[in-house]
Design a protein around this motif. Structure first.
Motif, PDB file in Angstrom:
ATOM      1  N   ALA A 171       0.365  -6.542 -12.690  1.00 21.46           N
ATOM      2  CA  ALA A 171       0.913  -6.989 -11.396  1.00 21.46           C
ATOM      3  C   ALA A 171      -0.237  -7.339 -10.446  1.00 21.46           C
ATOM      4  O   ALA A 171      -0.201  -8.359  -9.745  1.00 21.46           O
ATOM      5  CB  ALA A 171       1.793  -5.898 -10.802  1.00 21.46           C
ATOM      6  N   SER A 172      -1.260  -6.492 -10.441  1.00 24.60           N
ATOM      7  CA  SER A 172      -2.412  -6.738  -9.576  1.00 24.60           C
ATOM      8  C   SER A 172      -3.140  -8.027  -9.996  1.00 24.60           C
ATOM      9  O   SER A 172      -3.622  -8.789  -9.153  1.00 24.60           O
ATOM     10  CB  SER A 172      -3.351  -5.528  -9.650  1.00 24.60           C
TER      11      SER A 172
ATOM     12  N   LYS B 250       3.090   4.446   0.369  1.00 23.81           N
ATOM     13  CA  LYS B 250       3.865   3.472   1.164  1.00 23.81           C
ATOM     14  C   LYS B 250       5.362   3.578   0.868  1.00 23.81           C
ATOM     15  O   LYS B 250       6.173   3.556   1.783  1.00 23.81           O
ATOM     16  CB  LYS B 250       3.433   2.032   0.843  1.00 23.81           C
TER      17      LYS B 250
ATOM     18  N   GLY C 276       6.133  -4.736  -3.914  1.00 32.29           N
ATOM     19  CA  GLY C 276       5.418  -4.461  -5.161  1.00 32.29           C
ATOM     20  C   GLY C 276       6.349  -4.582  -6.364  1.00 32.29           C
ATOM     21  O   GLY C 276       5.932  -5.012  -7.446  1.00 32.29           O
TER      22      GLY C 276
ATOM     23  N   ARG D  65      -8.007  -1.595  -8.997  1.00 36.31           N
ATOM     24  CA  ARG D  65      -6.906  -2.293  -8.308  1.00 36.31           C
ATOM     25  C   ARG D  65      -7.240  -2.519  -6.837  1.00 36.31           C
ATOM     26  O   ARG D  65      -6.933  -3.568  -6.270  1.00 36.31           O
ATOM     27  CB  ARG D  65      -5.601  -1.510  -8.453  1.00 36.31           C
TER      28      ARG D  65
ATOM     29  N   ARG E 242       6.798   0.753 -13.941  1.00 36.75           N
ATOM     30  CA  ARG E 242       5.888   1.722 -13.305  1.00 36.75           C
ATOM     31  C   ARG E 242       4.784   2.182 -14.244  1.00 36.75           C
ATOM     32  O   ARG E 242       4.065   3.125 -13.935  1.00 36.75           O
ATOM     33  CB  ARG E 242       6.684   2.951 -12.817  1.00 36.75           C
TER      34      ARG E 242
ATOM     35  N   ARG F  99      -9.329 -10.469  -3.498  1.00 37.65           N
ATOM     36  CA  ARG F  99      -8.736 -11.739  -3.947  1.00 37.65           C
ATOM     37  C   ARG F  99      -8.754 -12.756  -2.802  1.00 37.65           C
ATOM     38  O   ARG F  99      -8.765 -12.392  -1.625  1.00 37.65           O
ATOM     39  CB  ARG F  99      -7.324 -11.523  -4.486  1.00 37.65           C
TER      40      ARG F  99
ATOM     41  N   TYR G  69       6.370  -8.155  -7.652  1.00 34.35           N
ATOM     42  CA  TYR G  69       5.186  -8.490  -8.463  1.00 34.35           C
ATOM     43  C   TYR G  69       5.287  -7.812  -9.832  1.00 34.35           C
ATOM     44  O   TYR G  69       4.929  -8.390 -10.868  1.00 34.35           O
ATOM     45  CB  TYR G  69       3.905  -8.074  -7.739  1.00 34.35           C
ATOM     46  N   ARG G  70       5.774  -6.574  -9.834  1.00 36.77           N
ATOM     47  CA  ARG G  70       5.902  -5.840 -11.097  1.00 36.77           C
ATOM     48  C   ARG G  70       6.949  -6.483 -12.014  1.00 36.77           C
ATOM     49  O   ARG G  70       6.762  -6.573 -13.232  1.00 36.77           O
ATOM     50  CB  ARG G  70       6.268  -4.375 -10.812  1.00 36.77           C
TER      51      ARG G  70
ATOM     52  N   GLY H  49       4.000  -3.268   1.147  1.00 38.37           N
ATOM     53  CA  GLY H  49       3.219  -4.068   0.200  1.00 38.37           C
ATOM     54  C   GLY H  49       1.758  -4.110   0.569  1.00 38.37           C
ATOM     55  O   GLY H  49       1.185  -3.130   1.065  1.00 38.37           O
ATOM     56  N   ARG H  50       1.141  -5.287   0.313  1.00 35.35           N
ATOM     57  CA  ARG H  50      -0.307  -5.427   0.561  1.00 35.35           C
ATOM     58  C   ARG H  50      -0.617  -6.467   1.637  1.00 35.35           C
ATOM     59  O   ARG H  50      -1.725  -6.526   2.139  1.00 35.35           O
ATOM     60  CB  ARG H  50      -1.035  -5.882  -0.704  1.00 35.35           C
TER      61      ARG H  50
ATOM     62  N   ALA I 239      -1.095 -11.174  -9.054  1.00 33.61           N
ATOM     63  CA  ALA I 239      -0.963 -11.307  -7.592  1.00 33.61           C
ATOM     64  C   ALA I 239      -2.101 -12.128  -6.973  1.00 33.61           C
ATOM     65  O   ALA I 239      -2.053 -12.463  -5.796  1.00 33.61           O
ATOM     66  CB  ALA I 239      -0.896  -9.928  -6.943  1.00 33.61           C
TER      67      ALA I 239
ATOM     68  N   ASP J 143      -7.219  -6.107  -5.226  1.00 27.34           N
ATOM     69  CA  ASP J 143      -6.312  -6.368  -4.096  1.00 27.34           C
ATOM     70  C   ASP J 143      -7.081  -6.758  -2.822  1.00 27.34           C
ATOM     71  O   ASP J 143      -6.605  -7.576  -2.032  1.00 27.34           O
ATOM     72  CB  ASP J 143      -5.424  -5.137  -3.814  1.00 27.34           C
TER      73      ASP J 143
ATOM     74  N   ILE K  84       2.068  -7.622   3.973  1.00 30.08           N
ATOM     75  CA  ILE K  84       3.331  -7.810   4.696  1.00 30.08           C
ATOM     76  C   ILE K  84       3.082  -8.036   6.193  1.00 30.08           C
ATOM     77  O   ILE K  84       3.607  -8.987   6.776  1.00 30.08           O
ATOM     78  CB  ILE K  84       4.302  -6.625   4.429  1.00 30.08           C
TER      79      ILE K  84
END
Ligand code: DC
Length: 211
Positions: free
Chosen positions: A85-86, A16, A35, A170, A77, A177, A38-39, A119-120, A89, A174, A122
């Motif tokens: 982060a996951s 992405k 992302g 992940r 990273r 959730r 969140y990180r 993102g996841r 979230a 993701d 958006i």
């Protein structure tokens, strides 16, 4: 003037960011990688040893974070921060906090002609009325191979089966959730990023020419 909004959603390591950067450069848009936000929060929680299962502790901490960097850096990273982060979230309060940052970012930049945001959630939640929505598709094995190479190239120790396991975990976190799970947004165009980047760009150009 109405700002152009392009959303890019997809699972971990689907490319992405690379696609968003390419679109931003080529079509002179601003890029926002959600992302990173969140990180950044995951890094703060980890440094301050915040119990990420305790929603009240998270809420209290969020109240006291008044600024967050939108910049990428090596320390957000790592595999540890990716996993964290996951995990954070999943919390509604974290998602609301990050979404506000995104709306402020888009609204305050009055002179910018448009944004490409990846993102996841958006296209499905944050910018439901985007002008173009993309969903990036790549199978977990190819994603794991690419992430493995990335980590090795950046000097981090890495084991392929572990990366694959992590990516699958992940994906599960993701997609399953309760709040804003990773889904193919309504009206999104599927982009297959399993082949060469040139192939991917060809698919995207066709879509962008239609806006
Ligand atoms: O895109 P990324 O790998 O940098 O994102 C890190 C984590 O942040 C990801 O596993 C889930 C979360 N995330 C999210 O829930 N929603 C977004 N819009 C972006 C990221």
């Amino acid at each position: 003037m109405k700002k152009l909004i392009i959303t890019i959603d997809g699972p971990a390591a689907s490319g992405k960011e690379k696609i968003a950067k390419y679109i931003a450069k080529k079509w002179k848009l601003n890029h926002l990688d959600s992302g990173i936000l969140y990180r950044r929060l995951a890094l703060i929680f980890s440094i301050e040893k915040i119990d990420i299962e305790n929603v009240n502790k998270i809420k209290n901490k969020l109240k006291n974070i008044h600024q967050i960097s939108f910049r990428n850096s090596k320390n957000i990273r790592t595999q540890v921060i990716s996993r964290l982060a996951s995990k954070i979230a999943v919390h509604d309060c974290v998602r609301n906090y990050v979404n506000k940052l995104q709306y402020n970012f888009v609204n305050k930049n009055k002179k910018i002609q448009g944004f490409v945001i990846d993102g996841r959630d958006i296209g499905s939640v944050v910018f439901k009325n985007a002008d173009l929505k993309l969903y990036i598709d790549v199978n977990p094995e190819i994603r794991a191979k690419r992430r493995y190479k990335q980590l090795i190239d950046s000097g981090e120790k890495s084991i392929y089966p572990k990366i694959l396991k992590d990516i699958k975990l992940r994906d599960k976190q993701d997609k399953l959730r309760k709040h804003s799970p990773l889904v193919i947004p309504k009206g999104a165009h599927m982009v297959d990023n399993s082949g060469s980047f040139t192939d991917t760009i060809k698919q995207i150009k066709v879509l962008l020419d239609k806006i």
